[in-house]
Design a protein around this motif. Structure first.
Motif: not given
Length: 138
Positions: A5-19
């Protein structure tokens, strides 16, 4: 094997968040449109608080208020809804917020005025005498 999964410090997937945000907005709009239309069919186009009447030209200013403040409680008979104008709807939510936070809880209550503190020390006591002595001795 488990996908990491997403680990602390990894970038945020903007496309997924927007969806995700777009889907949440769409679901909220769909839910709101459904109960608003039902409420407008069931109840008169009049503000339940101030009595202001609405027609086709200003019907967009008539809102649906959930009496128990639970937007997921949408009984098909409309028992949890009331049509309110924008102003009365804002007041209802402001009033509810005040009740929840306890703000203005003492508004309108008659209370005895607080007793004045008894003055025990006056730093200026004797000042007149001190000034008179100093002025008279020169």
């Amino acid at each position: 094997m488990k996908k990491p999964g997403r680990r602390p410090g990894d970038g945020i997937d903007g496309g997924r968040l927007d969806a995700i945000v777009a889907r949440a907005h769409k679901e909220a709009d769909t839910r709101m449109r459904g109960y608003r239309e039902q409420s407008l069919r069931l109840h008169p186009h009049v503000c339940a608080r101030c009595g202001r009447a609405f027609d086709r030209s200003n019907l967009h200013e008539l809102t649906v208020h959930h009496k128990d403040h639970n937007h997921d409680n949408n009984a098909p008979d409309g028992s949890n809804w009331e049509n309110l104008c924008l102003y009365c709807h804002d007041w209802e939510h402001q009033k509810y917020s005040y009740a929840v936070t306890g703000a203005y809880a003492d508004f309108g209550l008659t209370t005895r005025p607080a007793a004045q503190a008894e003055v025990k020390h006056n730093p200026f006591a004797g000042l007149k005498d001190a000034l008179t002595k100093k002025g008279g001795g020169e």
